[in-house]
Enzyme design. Sequence first.
Site, short mmCIF file in Angstrom:
data_model
loop_
_atom_site.label_atom_id
_atom_site.label_comp_id
_atom_site.label_asym_id
_atom_site.label_seq_id
_atom_site.Cartn_x
_atom_site.Cartn_y
_atom_site.Cartn_z
N ASP A 167 36.98 12.38 -46.40
CA ASP A 167 38.25 12.70 -45.74
C ASP A 167 38.63 11.50 -44.88
O ASP A 167 37.91 11.14 -43.95
CB ASP A 167 38.05 13.96 -44.89
CG ASP A 167 39.29 14.31 -44.10
OD1 ASP A 167 40.37 14.18 -44.67
OD2 ASP A 167 39.17 14.69 -42.93
N THR A 170 45.36 11.96 -45.80
CA THR A 170 45.02 11.04 -44.71
C THR A 170 44.54 9.70 -45.25
O THR A 170 44.72 8.68 -44.59
CB THR A 170 43.91 11.65 -43.82
OG1 THR A 170 42.90 12.18 -44.66
CG2 THR A 170 44.47 12.75 -42.96
N THR A 171 43.94 9.71 -46.46
CA THR A 171 43.51 8.43 -47.05
C THR A 171 44.73 7.72 -47.64
O THR A 171 44.90 6.51 -47.46
CB THR A 171 42.47 8.68 -48.16
OG1 THR A 171 41.58 9.69 -47.75
CG2 THR A 171 41.68 7.43 -48.47
N ASP A 225 41.51 21.21 -44.85
CA ASP A 225 42.55 20.48 -45.59
C ASP A 225 43.31 21.42 -46.51
O ASP A 225 44.54 21.34 -46.61
CB ASP A 225 41.92 19.35 -46.42
CG ASP A 225 41.71 18.10 -45.56
OD1 ASP A 225 41.80 18.24 -44.33
OD2 ASP A 225 41.47 17.01 -46.10
#
Length: 533
Positions: free
Chosen positions: A66, A99-100, A401
């Site tokens: 994550d 988020t990446t 998530d």
Amino acid sequence: MATTVAPPPRAGKTESYVDNKRKDDIRMSNIKAARAVADAVRTSLGPKGMDKMISTASGEVIITNDGATILNKLDVLQPAAKMLVELSKSQDVVAGDGTTTVVVIAGALLKQCQTLLRSGIHPTVISESIYKASVKAVEVLTAMAVPVELSDRESLIKSASTSLNSKVVSQYSSLLAPLAVDSVLSVVDPEKPDLVDLRDVKIVKKLGGTVDDTELVKGLVFDKKVSHAAGGPTRVENAKIAVIQFQISPPKTDIEQSIVVSDYTQMDRILKEERSYILNMIKKIKSTGCNVLLIQKSILRDAVTDLSLHYLAKAKILVVKDVERDDIEFITKTLNCLPIANIEHFRAEKLGFADMVEELSVGDGKIVKITGIKEMGRTTTVLVRGSNQLVLDEAERSLHDALCVVRCLVNKRFLIAGGGAPEIELSRQLGAWSKVLQGMEGFCVKSFAEALEVVPYTLAENAGLNPIVIVTELRNRHAQGEINAGINVRKGQITNILEENVVQPLLVSTSAITLATECVRMILKIDDIVTVR
């Protein structure tokens, strides 16, 4: 174009020689540092991305892919690189997923900016152009999106499982995705249909078993055991539950002082007083019909003593002690009762009602489960299981998530394809738009369009495919009008991604692009770093 060659210094009133070397160096070093951070998480993008093992200073080990978790644990010193860490945090807050992606896009934009700056284009011009491009990109994405209804449970599950597919616990996505969807839908308030507070979904982790044993509990779960002193009940049907914030133990003086007892009669009197004090409290509690007590943790003195536990057990009252203060709000909302702060306020109307309160053995410990709550508040509890602590923590993060993805869909009810399809489509449309624009602007927008290709490129690269062949073929398909063509990592080829059920909420993609652009513009505008003691 910005001045590339500064004129030689001339004597006279107008001193026009300016040294831009230092500013360029600072800008380049900022971009370099930020790109290094982006490259660190780039390999963990997508379903075939690699995981990172993080070893903290305290000796704790975390395994995750994550983006927000990885960057959060990184100890970044360079100020500009810290902005990328903040960027992934803000994406985590807005969308919860992607988020990446957001960091990878920002890294690719910075790389393009480096090339533009070397060509001598002024940073302000670049900044304005990429802002325009990002606004246009959001329009294009919105036009591509497919509306979705909350009653369409299948679509929600598809998007939640897409989010879970890139996690360590991806093999359990068929179980966790429906679980995430059901838990979010059960806490949506019909009066405020657009708002979901994820604090209403409580995740309780318990070691033992596998992730398969994870379950959704309509009720409450405490990661504690019932206090067994003096053989009190461990299972109560038709429970009347009180949440109390006072102590059932003899009172203490407010100030530090010692009481000197000179003979036994006085000592007996003290003990008698203690007993009668506690008995009176328990009689008051019993008179309301209450048979389950949840006692808040106390820091001043013991919340319960052995004596009070003995009397409570005789009164057939089940006791769960050391309930955390932060959980009180969640518990009272779920049980639809009021916390009781003083024994004088103990009344029957403040109690909560449930069909069953029981202690269960789970793995190596015990839990207390409250089910069949009458007029239950809009909350839900997920009991996550795992064979070791690393898997448990990662399962919790992945579930968070997935919950965020469903929350995004509740907030903004649109879905778009995944698998690099929207990015390639944006790249194509912005590329076409850049030809219409004049001057430097068109040049910068074209660079922005090229930067977006990093997502499909990285997806292909992480899956062990040939990125150049895949991305070229993707462009070709999109040019022929197949806007939902994306990379199918499982088959290693390009297919219609919507048919493969790889979908994501519109909010994840739009916020990724707007936040990445915002961050890059800030880094571009910085021309000096001043350290202040």
